[in-house]
Design an enzyme around this catalytic site. Structure first.
Site, short mmCIF file in Angstrom:
data_model
loop_
_atom_site.label_atom_id
_atom_site.label_comp_id
_atom_site.label_asym_id
_atom_site.label_seq_id
_atom_site.Cartn_x
_atom_site.Cartn_y
_atom_site.Cartn_z
N ASP A 106 -9.59 -12.55 11.89
CA ASP A 106 -8.75 -13.65 12.35
C ASP A 106 -9.33 -14.13 13.67
OD1 ASP A 106 -6.00 -11.56 13.60
OD2 ASP A 106 -7.99 -11.97 14.37
N ASP B 80 -2.74 -11.17 3.56
CA ASP B 80 -2.96 -9.95 4.35
C ASP B 80 -1.62 -9.57 4.96
OD1 ASP B 80 -3.18 -12.05 6.73
OD2 ASP B 80 -2.86 -10.06 7.59
N CYS C 190 2.35 6.32 -10.99
CA CYS C 190 1.28 5.98 -10.05
C CYS C 190 0.16 7.01 -10.12
CB CYS C 190 1.85 5.94 -8.61
SG CYS C 190 0.62 5.50 -7.38
N CYS D 54 -2.25 7.40 -7.70
CA CYS D 54 -2.87 7.63 -6.39
C CYS D 54 -2.82 9.13 -6.08
CB CYS D 54 -2.13 6.84 -5.31
SG CYS D 54 -0.69 7.65 -4.61
N CYS E 126 0.65 10.68 -5.45
CA CYS E 126 1.51 10.83 -6.63
C CYS E 126 0.94 11.82 -7.63
CB CYS E 126 1.70 9.47 -7.31
SG CYS E 126 2.68 8.36 -6.31
N HIS F 1 -0.91 5.71 -0.70
CA HIS F 1 -0.04 5.31 -1.82
C HIS F 1 0.35 3.84 -1.71
CE1 HIS F 1 3.19 5.09 -4.73
NE2 HIS F 1 3.87 4.46 -3.77
#
Ligand SMILES: CNc1nc2cc3nc[nH]c(=O)c3cc2[nH]1
Length: 373
Positions: A93, A267, A305, A307, A310, A336
């Site tokens: 940015d 974002d 999930c 990930c 999980c 996660h």
């Protein structure tokens, strides 16, 4: 691998679109969510973990990096990609938004902004020219124009004056950016919640010409209804064949509503910041792991999930390490949340590609309970 920057529009479904942005450092699948890597790190995440969540690009903050360790030092060390060990695209940015939200003793003139660092009180200056130089030193692939984002609510005169200043700064940003093949400069539409001001801003930006166009001035406290009302017309004021980037958004339902209205990139600090405060996003809604009701729960955060949190840990364990303020708590919850946000984007990219975005959106809302789950 390409040496140029280009956007290929793929499928469209209503106003929603999917596509690919090609850059010399890799492709960005859209709609895309960018994790925020504020001070050259996505907090609590190794770069390879960020990539494992499915992120094709991350965001760096000019304001933070110019103060510490400085853009010149990062340039001497080989640029931001090398410095933070992230070889995929980076969008930075321009610093203007964070100067207004973090710095002190700010003095804003037509030329730019002088301010004092929130870290050590040292004096600094930003302008379109200085922001372009900093982002060039960092080596980012997508550079943002230096703009001013007015706080809402604001009256029309304030919105108009601020937007017109940002448009003059957009022209100076374009001029200072120079000719940099493979790098992109994105203009930022302003105009608050005023349709005619948004139109004037879009026309000014298109007359200058940018590789992509951001929708700025939103997610500043106006609320989801007002934001969606603006997104019902603002995206299509921008060129159809260029990426549209909605800055600072957002919660999962904000993101879905924005993609539905034609946004390609977003974002937000929410998934990473929430990972550190115990707030967990799942397909069934939000939970806070610090709640005592999780202390004996052997189930994962989300049964579906995949990930690491999980796959390998119970809510009881995650509750324990959060309560104990163990570092692994931030690592697992951030991973996660970022994984879930990327899964959301992948789901929408596939749904748009298959012409079934409406059905996907209905399912998204149907499986989310209100309140804590
Ligand atoms: C978290 N919400 C939010 N983050 C933003 C960053 C921005 N940068 C430049 N210009 C903006 O208008 C702008 C608006 C924003 N809203």
């Amino acid at each position: 691998m390409t040496t140029r920057f280009s956007f290929q529009l793929g499928a469209t479904d209503g106003k929603a679109r999917s596509g690919v942005i090609d850059t010399p450092r890799g492709a960005i699948r859209t709609p895309a969510f960018m994790p925020v890597g504020t001070a050259a790190t996505v907090k609590a995440m190794m770069p390879e973990s960020v990539a494992a969540t499915g992120a094709d690009i991350l965001l760096g903050n000019t304001y933070h990096l110019m103060l510490r360790p400085t853009a010149e030092r990062i340039d001497r060390l080989g640029g931001l990609h090398r410095f933070m060990n992230w070889s995929k695209p980076i969008l930075t940015d321009s610093g203007g938004f964070q100067v207004m939200s973090l710095a002190s003793l700010r003095k804003l003139t037509e030329e730019g902004v002088t301010f004092k660092s929130h870290i050590d009180g040292s004096k600094h200056h930003l302008s379109p020219e200085r922001s372009m130089e900093i982002q060039r030193l960092l080596g980012s692939d997508i550079v943002m124009c230096f703009d001013e984002c007015p706080a809402l609510p604001a009256d029309r005169d304030r919105i108009a004056a601020s937007m017109r200043l940002s448009m003059r700064w957009a022209a100076r940003s374009r001029e200072a950016f120079g000719d940099r093949p493979g790098h992109a400069l994105f203009g930022i539409q302003q105009g608050g919640l005023e349709r005619d001001m948004r139109e004037e801003s879009a026309e000014a930006l298109k007359a200058i010409g940018f590789e992509g166009y951001a929708i700025g001035g939103l997610a500043v406290g106006e609320g989801q209804e007002a934001m969606f009302e603006c997104l019902d017309y603002a995206p299509e004021m921008l060129p159809v064949d260029r990426p549209r980037y909605l800055m600072g958004v957002g919660k999962p339902d904000d993101i879905v509503g924005a993609v539905k209205r034609g946004v390609d990139m977003m974002d937000c600090v929410l998934p990473s910041r929430s990972g550190r405060t115990g707030q967990v996003f799942t397909r069934h809604g939000v939970l806070n792991i610090k709640n005592a009701r999780h202390q004996d729960d052997p189930r994962p955060l989300d049964e579906q999930c995949t990930c690491p949190a999980c796959r390998n840990y119970s809510r009881a364990y995650l509750h324990h390490v959060f309560r104990s303020q163990e570092i692994i708590s931030s690592m697992l919850l951030t991973w996660h949340n970022l994984h879930y946000f990327q899964e959301l984007m992948q789901g929408m990219r596939e749904a748009i590609g298959g012409g079934r975005f409406d059905a996907w959106e209905a399912e998204f809302h149907a499986q989310r309970a209100e309140g804590d789950i």
